[in-house]
Scaffold this motif. Structure first.
Motif, short mmCIF file in Angstrom:
data_model
loop_
_atom_site.label_atom_id
_atom_site.label_comp_id
_atom_site.label_asym_id
_atom_site.label_seq_id
_atom_site.Cartn_x
_atom_site.Cartn_y
_atom_site.Cartn_z
N ALA A 61 24.03 58.25 92.57
CA ALA A 61 23.48 57.86 91.25
C ALA A 61 23.97 58.82 90.17
O ALA A 61 24.34 58.39 89.07
CB ALA A 61 21.96 57.82 91.30
N SER A 62 23.98 60.12 90.48
CA SER A 62 24.46 61.11 89.51
C SER A 62 25.93 60.89 89.19
O SER A 62 26.35 61.00 88.04
CB SER A 62 24.26 62.53 90.06
OG SER A 62 22.90 62.81 90.20
N ALA A 63 26.72 60.58 90.20
CA ALA A 63 28.15 60.33 89.98
C ALA A 63 28.35 59.11 89.09
O ALA A 63 29.21 59.11 88.20
CB ALA A 63 28.87 60.15 91.31
N ARG A 64 27.54 58.07 89.29
CA ARG A 64 27.63 56.87 88.44
C ARG A 64 27.27 57.22 86.99
O ARG A 64 27.95 56.79 86.05
CB ARG A 64 26.71 55.77 88.96
CG ARG A 64 27.32 54.91 90.04
CD ARG A 64 26.49 53.65 90.29
NE ARG A 64 25.12 53.95 90.69
CZ ARG A 64 24.73 54.16 91.93
NH1 ARG A 64 25.58 54.11 92.91
NH2 ARG A 64 23.46 54.42 92.20
N GLU A 65 26.20 58.01 86.82
CA GLU A 65 25.80 58.41 85.46
C GLU A 65 26.88 59.24 84.79
O GLU A 65 27.16 59.07 83.60
CB GLU A 65 24.49 59.19 85.51
CG GLU A 65 23.28 58.35 85.84
CD GLU A 65 22.01 59.18 85.99
OE1 GLU A 65 22.02 60.38 85.64
OE2 GLU A 65 21.00 58.62 86.47
N GLN A 66 27.49 60.14 85.55
CA GLN A 66 28.57 60.96 84.99
C GLN A 66 29.76 60.09 84.61
O GLN A 66 30.38 60.30 83.57
CB GLN A 66 28.99 62.04 85.98
CG GLN A 66 28.00 63.17 86.09
CD GLN A 66 28.45 64.23 87.09
OE1 GLN A 66 29.39 64.04 87.84
NE2 GLN A 66 27.76 65.36 87.08
N GLU A 68 29.66 56.96 83.70
CA GLU A 68 29.29 56.24 82.47
C GLU A 68 29.38 57.17 81.26
O GLU A 68 29.87 56.78 80.20
CB GLU A 68 27.88 55.67 82.59
CG GLU A 68 27.76 54.51 83.58
CD GLU A 68 26.32 54.07 83.80
OE1 GLU A 68 25.41 54.59 83.12
OE2 GLU A 68 26.11 53.21 84.67
N GLY A 69 28.91 58.42 81.43
CA GLY A 69 29.00 59.39 80.34
C GLY A 69 30.45 59.67 79.96
O GLY A 69 30.79 59.74 78.78
N LEU A 70 31.31 59.81 80.96
CA LEU A 70 32.73 60.04 80.69
C LEU A 70 33.37 58.85 79.99
O LEU A 70 34.21 59.01 79.11
CB LEU A 70 33.48 60.36 81.98
CG LEU A 70 33.18 61.75 82.58
CD1 LEU A 70 33.88 61.90 83.92
CD2 LEU A 70 33.62 62.84 81.63
N ASP A 71 32.95 57.64 80.37
CA ASP A 71 33.45 56.44 79.68
C ASP A 71 33.05 56.47 78.21
O ASP A 71 33.86 56.16 77.33
CB ASP A 71 32.92 55.17 80.34
CG ASP A 71 33.60 54.85 81.67
OD1 ASP A 71 34.70 55.41 81.91
OD2 ASP A 71 33.03 54.07 82.45
N GLN A 72 31.80 56.85 77.94
CA GLN A 72 31.34 56.91 76.55
C GLN A 72 32.08 58.00 75.77
O GLN A 72 32.45 57.80 74.61
CB GLN A 72 29.84 57.16 76.50
CG GLN A 72 29.03 55.98 77.00
CD GLN A 72 27.54 56.26 77.06
OE1 GLN A 72 27.10 57.38 76.81
NE2 GLN A 72 26.75 55.25 77.38
N VAL A 73 32.32 59.14 76.42
CA VAL A 73 33.09 60.21 75.76
C VAL A 73 34.50 59.72 75.48
O VAL A 73 35.05 59.97 74.40
CB VAL A 73 33.11 61.48 76.64
CG1 VAL A 73 34.13 62.48 76.15
CG2 VAL A 73 31.73 62.12 76.67
N ASN A 74 35.11 59.01 76.42
CA ASN A 74 36.46 58.49 76.24
C ASN A 74 36.51 57.51 75.06
O ASN A 74 37.42 57.55 74.23
CB ASN A 74 36.93 57.81 77.52
CG ASN A 74 38.40 57.47 77.50
OD1 ASN A 74 39.19 58.07 76.78
ND2 ASN A 74 38.77 56.49 78.29
#
Length: 178
Positions: A61-66, A68-74
């Motif tokens: 779950a943490s890897a999925r959240e990270q 998603e966060g990286l996608d938003q940063v990108n």
């Protein structure tokens, strides 16, 4: 005597059978004890496997959240890159407009230099491309010109229109902030 021998052998066999039954009983008890301990160990293993499964689920779950966060940063970085490119293009346009206006200003200054104002004996020197501070230091103050209407087709009017267009007189400068 035969019956006695037979009875004696039967008694010995019974004693041996009793010893074997006692030994077997002890071994069965040890087996039961081992089976109990094995059951307890297996229950402990199942409990630990359940805990590991929960931890792996949390990591997933943490890897999925990270991700998603990286996608938003990108996405944010890409948007910032677009804005920076747009601003760079506007800077280039502003620079080109500034150079054009400077050339036109020099042209207008050259045209104005032919006019005499306030009793000067010689015309003002033609403007050059020297820095603004040097020009300001070498200028002599001129008397204010008499106010006369400027025709709509004069170079000053055209330059003023271009300047207003170049600097965004409409109030929309086109710059974006992020």
């Amino acid at each position: 005597s035969e019956v006695r021998a037979l009875a004696q052998r039967s008694a010995e066999a019974a004693k041996e059978i009793k010893k074997l039954i006692t030994a077997s009983s002890g071994q069965v008890e040890q087996g039961v004890s081992l089976v109990r301990r094995t059951g307890q160990t297996l229950a402990s293993i199942v409990e630990k496997v359940t805990e590991i499964d929960a931890l792996v689920s949390e990591i997933s779950a943490s890897a999925r959240e990270q991700a998603e966060g990286l996608d938003q940063v990108n996405i944010a970085v890409n948007e910032m890159d677009k804005v920076v490119q747009q601003n760079a293009a506007m800077v280039e346009q502003s620079t080109a407009a500034t150079h054009s206006l400077r050339a036109e200003t020099l042209q207008v200054s050259s045209l104005i230099a032919h006019f005499r104002t306030g009793g000067e004996a010689s015309p003002a020197p033609a403007p050059t491309l020297e820095p603004a501070r040097a020009r300001a230091a070498t200028r002599t103050p001129l008397a204010p010109p008499a106010r006369a209407p400027v025709p709509a087709a004069s170079p000053v009017h055209a330059m003023t229109r271009r300047l207003a267009t170049a600097v965004g007189a409409r109030g929309d400068d086109g710059w974006e902030e992020f």
